[in-house]
Design an enzyme around this catalytic site. Structure first.
Site: not given
Ligand SMILES: [Zn+2]
Length: 363
Positions: A23, A25, A183, A210, A213, A301
């Site tokens: 990611h 960010d 998210g 995603h 998880e 990640d």
């Molecule tokens: Zn991720």
């Protein structure tokens, strides 16, 4: 021939690596967060020097809850609202990955979270791609060439996924490789965004989701069966569909389908432990899934929150599961085979970069 190079952090850094799940960010340098915050007048940072800020991110991410883990992004996203901020973060991302020996990277972010200071979605993507391009050019000059592709993420709790899918297709020939949703999983199933996935499929464009998880098998089932994803972000909870995993593993329908269709699992060992998706590295199903011949890949990640990079993730797997160079090469080729770039480009990186690189390390 001198035999295989010992497996250490330094030698793994020399190995060519590919990352599919990183990611933008989640990978800022703490010093950059501080400098950009000062530049744009963001005064909500929880610490004021690079060391303590880095520590704060790690502690918050270590809490064991996906929701708290996601809170840390408020600060990184806040300093990525301007052309300069986006460009610098993307440039440094490419440079940091390349310095770690990553030769191919797919880096994702959610453009809809970067509109607070008046940029349009298209502008957000343009500045970010420009930053990746600058970073890749500088990395080549430094002798560590890297190819960086961008994935556009839609936030699963929001309602802009179709717009983001359209954005991804609009930029497909300019450095965007595909579309993702991310998210909090619970309460926001992938099928909530069916129109976006149908749009991607109608345009023969790539999708990763995603799923599996924080939330279990239903999320993975929807991602593969209803949304037709090409890859699964994490997907660790596929183990919910594998019984007797210790003795004689038996796969249910979903697990069989994922394995049969060679749907890649973007596993992120450190992050999976931090978010509580798995209790510990020792109990991570990475090795079980690798032995069952799922297409497993190693990923970072969020390098800032997990204080990690590809080399450290690989070293952790080596230390936990006793892997050797040929295993790391296999995981890297798995990733490269699953990349969202044209087939000949994938083959070229495998044949001309990855295989020769590991051959040297294998001695
Ligand atoms: Zn991720």
């Amino acid at each position: 021939m001198t035999g295989p190079m010992p497996l250490t952090l330094a030698s793994i850094r020399q190995a060519p690596k590919a990352v599919l799940h990183d990611h933008l960010d989640g990978g800022l340098r703490p010093s950059t967060v501080l400098e950009l915050a000062a530049q744009c007048g963001y005064d909500q940072l929880p610490a004021h020097d690079a060391d303590s800020l880095g520590q704060w991110f790690r502690d918050a991410a270590d809490s064991g809850s996906l929701e708290r883990y996601l809170e840390t992004f408020a600060h990184t996203v806040a300093v990525m609202q301007t052309p300069e901020g986006l460009r610098r973060v993307a440039r440094e991302c490419a440079l940091d990955l390349a310095a770690d020996g990553v030769v191919y990277a797919e880096v994702r972010f959610a453009p809809e979270q970067h509109l607070e200071r008046g940029l349009s979605l298209d502008e957000v993507v343009e500045h970010t791609l420009a930053g990746f391009e600058e970073g890749a050019a500088l990395a080549t000059e430094a002798g560590t060439p890297i190819r960086v592709i961008c994935l556009l993420t839609a936030m699963r709790h929001a309602a802009r996924s179709l717009e983001i899918a359209e954005l991804a297709v609009r930029f497909r020939d300019r450095g965007v490789g595909g579309f993702d949703i991310a998210g909090a999983e619970a309460g926001y199933p992938p099928s909530r965004h069916l129109d976006a996935f149908e749009y991607m499929r109608a345009n023969c464009a790539h999708v990763t989701i995603h799923a599996g998880e924080a939330f279990g098998l239903p999320s993975i089932h929807e991602a593969v069966a209803f949304c037709g994803c090409d890859r699964l972000g994490h997907g660790v909870r596929i183990t919910d569909d594998i019984s007797d995993s210790e003795t004689e593993p038996r796969l249910g329908q979903v697990a069989n389908y994922v394995r049969d269709m060679r749907i890649p699992l973007e596993l992120c060992p450190s992050s999976n432990v931090q978010t509580g998706a798995v209790p510990s590295l020792e109990k991570h199903p990475f090795d079980l899934l690798a032995r069952l011949r799922f297409r497993v890949t190693v990923n970072t990640d969020n390098r800032l929150m997990s204080d990690t990079d590809m080399s450290r993730e690989m070293l952790k797997l080596v230390e936990t599961f006793d892997y050797g160079w040929s295993d790391l090469e296999r995981f890297t080729i798995n990733a490269m085979k699953s990349a969202f770039i044209p087939f000949p480009d994938r083959l070229r990186i495998i044949d001309e970069v990855i295989k020769p690189g590991y051959a040297v390390l294998l001695g």
